[in-house]
Each structure stands twice: as C-alpha cells, then as structure tokens.
Design a protein around this motif. Structure first.
Motif, mmCIF file in Angstrom:
data_model
loop_
_atom_site.group_PDB
_atom_site.id
_atom_site.type_symbol
_atom_site.label_atom_id
_atom_site.label_comp_id
_atom_site.label_asym_id
_atom_site.label_seq_id
_atom_site.Cartn_x
_atom_site.Cartn_y
_atom_site.Cartn_z
ATOM 1 N N LYS A 206 -8.655 24.458 -23.295
ATOM 2 C CA LYS A 206 -7.668 24.485 -22.216
ATOM 3 C C LYS A 206 -6.719 23.296 -22.294
ATOM 4 O O LYS A 206 -5.522 23.425 -22.069
ATOM 5 N N LEU A 207 -7.228 22.136 -22.652
ATOM 6 C CA LEU A 207 -6.396 20.937 -22.704
ATOM 7 C C LEU A 207 -5.499 20.911 -23.941
ATOM 8 O O LEU A 207 -4.474 20.238 -23.943
ATOM 9 N N ASN A 208 -5.885 21.631 -24.958
ATOM 10 C CA ASN A 208 -5.073 21.649 -26.178
ATOM 11 C C ASN A 208 -4.262 22.926 -26.296
ATOM 12 O O ASN A 208 -3.816 23.312 -27.368
ATOM 13 N N ALA A 209 -4.066 23.600 -25.155
ATOM 14 C CA ALA A 209 -3.319 24.860 -25.143
ATOM 15 C C ALA A 209 -1.855 24.643 -25.494
ATOM 16 O O ALA A 209 -1.192 25.532 -26.011
ATOM 17 N N HIS A 215 -4.825 15.554 -28.271
ATOM 18 C CA HIS A 215 -6.227 15.923 -28.066
ATOM 19 C C HIS A 215 -6.853 14.854 -27.178
ATOM 20 O O HIS A 215 -7.108 13.746 -27.617
ATOM 21 N N TYR A 216 -7.103 15.199 -25.938
ATOM 22 C CA TYR A 216 -7.545 14.191 -24.976
ATOM 23 C C TYR A 216 -9.002 13.778 -25.159
ATOM 24 O O TYR A 216 -9.333 12.608 -25.073
ATOM 25 N N GLY A 224 -21.270 10.266 -28.452
ATOM 26 C CA GLY A 224 -20.902 11.164 -27.369
ATOM 27 C C GLY A 224 -19.416 11.437 -27.324
ATOM 28 O O GLY A 224 -18.775 11.637 -28.360
ATOM 29 N N TYR A 225 -18.836 11.361 -26.117
ATOM 30 C CA TYR A 225 -17.430 11.715 -25.920
ATOM 31 C C TYR A 225 -16.717 10.670 -25.064
ATOM 32 O O TYR A 225 -17.335 9.977 -24.262
ATOM 33 N N LYS A 226 -15.401 10.623 -25.237
ATOM 34 C CA LYS A 226 -14.591 9.776 -24.371
ATOM 35 C C LYS A 226 -13.226 10.419 -24.192
ATOM 36 O O LYS A 226 -12.816 11.290 -24.970
ATOM 37 N N LEU A 227 -12.533 9.980 -23.138
ATOM 38 C CA LEU A 227 -11.166 10.435 -22.905
ATOM 39 C C LEU A 227 -10.234 9.399 -23.512
ATOM 40 O O LEU A 227 -10.285 8.216 -23.171
#
Length: 233
Positions: A206-209, A215-216, A224-227
C-alpha cells in the motif's frame, strides 16, 4: 461495549451458540452467518465492528470472504481455523486478516483477542503536532484515523494502522518482530512473531503504490524493521 456489533461466521451451530452466549454476556451485539455468501452480504449491509470468520465454510471459504470484504472495508477480522499449520495462518494474514484463533479454542481467548484489537484501535499517546505524524508524503492523522500517501487516502486495517502509528512515533528506530507483536497486539504467543511479516508485506504494498514515493519500511536483516526518513515537524 453494548454498541459493538460482532459478526460470527461459522457453519458449526455449536460453536456459533457458544460464542454468541459469551459475546452477549460481555455486552456485544451478535450477528451470525452460516456460509461465505451470507457473510459477505451481512458484512456489507450491517457493517459490524469486528468479524469472527471461520476458514472452512460452504459457498465461499473464509479466505475468499476475507478477500472480498477487504475490497471495500477495513473492519477487523479474526480468522477461526481448525488447521494448525503456519502457512494457513500466514495466508489469512496476507489476505488482510488481523488475527487468528486455532480450534479448539476457549471462548474467553476469543474475547481477549477481540478486546486486544479494540485496544489497538486506540491511538498511541505521544506528543504530535495537532495529532498528525508525517514522514515525506506519508501522513497519519490520529484525530480521524486517516492515512494518506502523497495526499491520497489509503485503506489500512487496524493492525496496519497500529504498525504505522508505532513506527511513525519512533522514526529510525529498529523494532524486532517480537517487539512489534508486543506493542501492537498487546500480547505475544509462540509462532506469531513470524506472521508479523505478512502485515509488513501488506502495508508495504500500500505504501509503495505510488512509483515516485520512497520505500518507507526498511528491513534490517537479522534484526527487524524500521521506518526510514526524517519526521516532519
């Protein structure tokens, strides 16, 4: 909770009866459906606040029902499945379900999952200018629970919203899968942290639509993950 409507979708009358009794005792209004087509129809017409959705259903299976509902609604969905296979759980989550419960289950566990999802809908308390958090073209407004990307609203599930809210509150901070589960679900149990990847995958789509948007959500391999990006004032 008296104003909260729960749609229970299962073709097993005993399960429906037990869940209805427990839910009504907790003050929820219960709507029931015994097959997939009826579930889709009632979800659209009656607009429940949450759906308990069995995977094995006549006419349309639970996965198809979930997919169909997600075309027009972000209503929270908890999958009920008799199959304790990780892939089955991941499929449901990738189709947009928020949680799952494996049969046989305790009705009290289902109530706890419902409460956790409703807690998840409450905003994370933090300082933010006028209730708005923003990184680049990504904006989350906790006053109206609307997420926009480059000015265009995007439909997110409660889990996806909570993920964004947490990451936007801590831009640049790396979260492990387990930390995401504990912060967003409000509880953690064995095996669930790997399914967080499914929620991240859906959210990334959805964010890369929009092709001109960055790419957030970044993967930090082995952690893991981060913004990514700088938070706007």
């Amino acid at each position: 909770m008296s104003n909260m409507k729960v749609l229970v979708v299962d073709d097993d009358e005993k399960i429906v009866k037990v869940l209805t009794a427990y839910l009504e005792k907790e003050g929820y209004t219960v709507i029931t459906a015994k097959d997939g087509l009826e579930a889709v129809d009632k979800a659209r017409k009656l607009e429940p606040d949450i759906i308990l959705l069995d995977v094995m259903l006549p006419s349309l299976d639970g996965w198809e029902v979930c997919k169909e509902i997600r075309r027009t609604s972000a209503v929270p969905i908890i999958m009920l499945t008799a199959r304790d296979a990780e892939m089955d759980r991941i499929i449901g989550l990738e189709l947009g379900a928020d949680d799952y419960v494996v049969k046989p289950f305790s009705p009290k566990e289902v109530i706890a999952r419902i409460r956790a999802i409703f807690r998840r809908l409450q905003p994370i308390e933090r300082e933010s200018k006028e209730g708005v958090s923003q990184i680049g073209g990504l904006v989350l407004n906790k006053n109206n629970h609307i997420v926009t990307l480059a000015g265009t609203p995007i439909e997110v599930t409660p889990t996806e919203y909570k993920l964004l809210e947490l990451l936007l509150a801590h831009p640049g901070q790396v979260f492990s899968r387990l930390q995401l589960v504990e912060n967003i679900q409000g509880y953690a149990f064995e095996g669930y942290e790997r399914t967080m990847d499914s929620h991240i995958k859906n959210l990334r789509k959805k964010l890369n639509a929009l092709p001109d948007e960055p790419h957030y959500i970044k993967t930090i391999y082995g952690v893991g993950y981060k913004l990514a990006g700088e938070q706007n004032a």
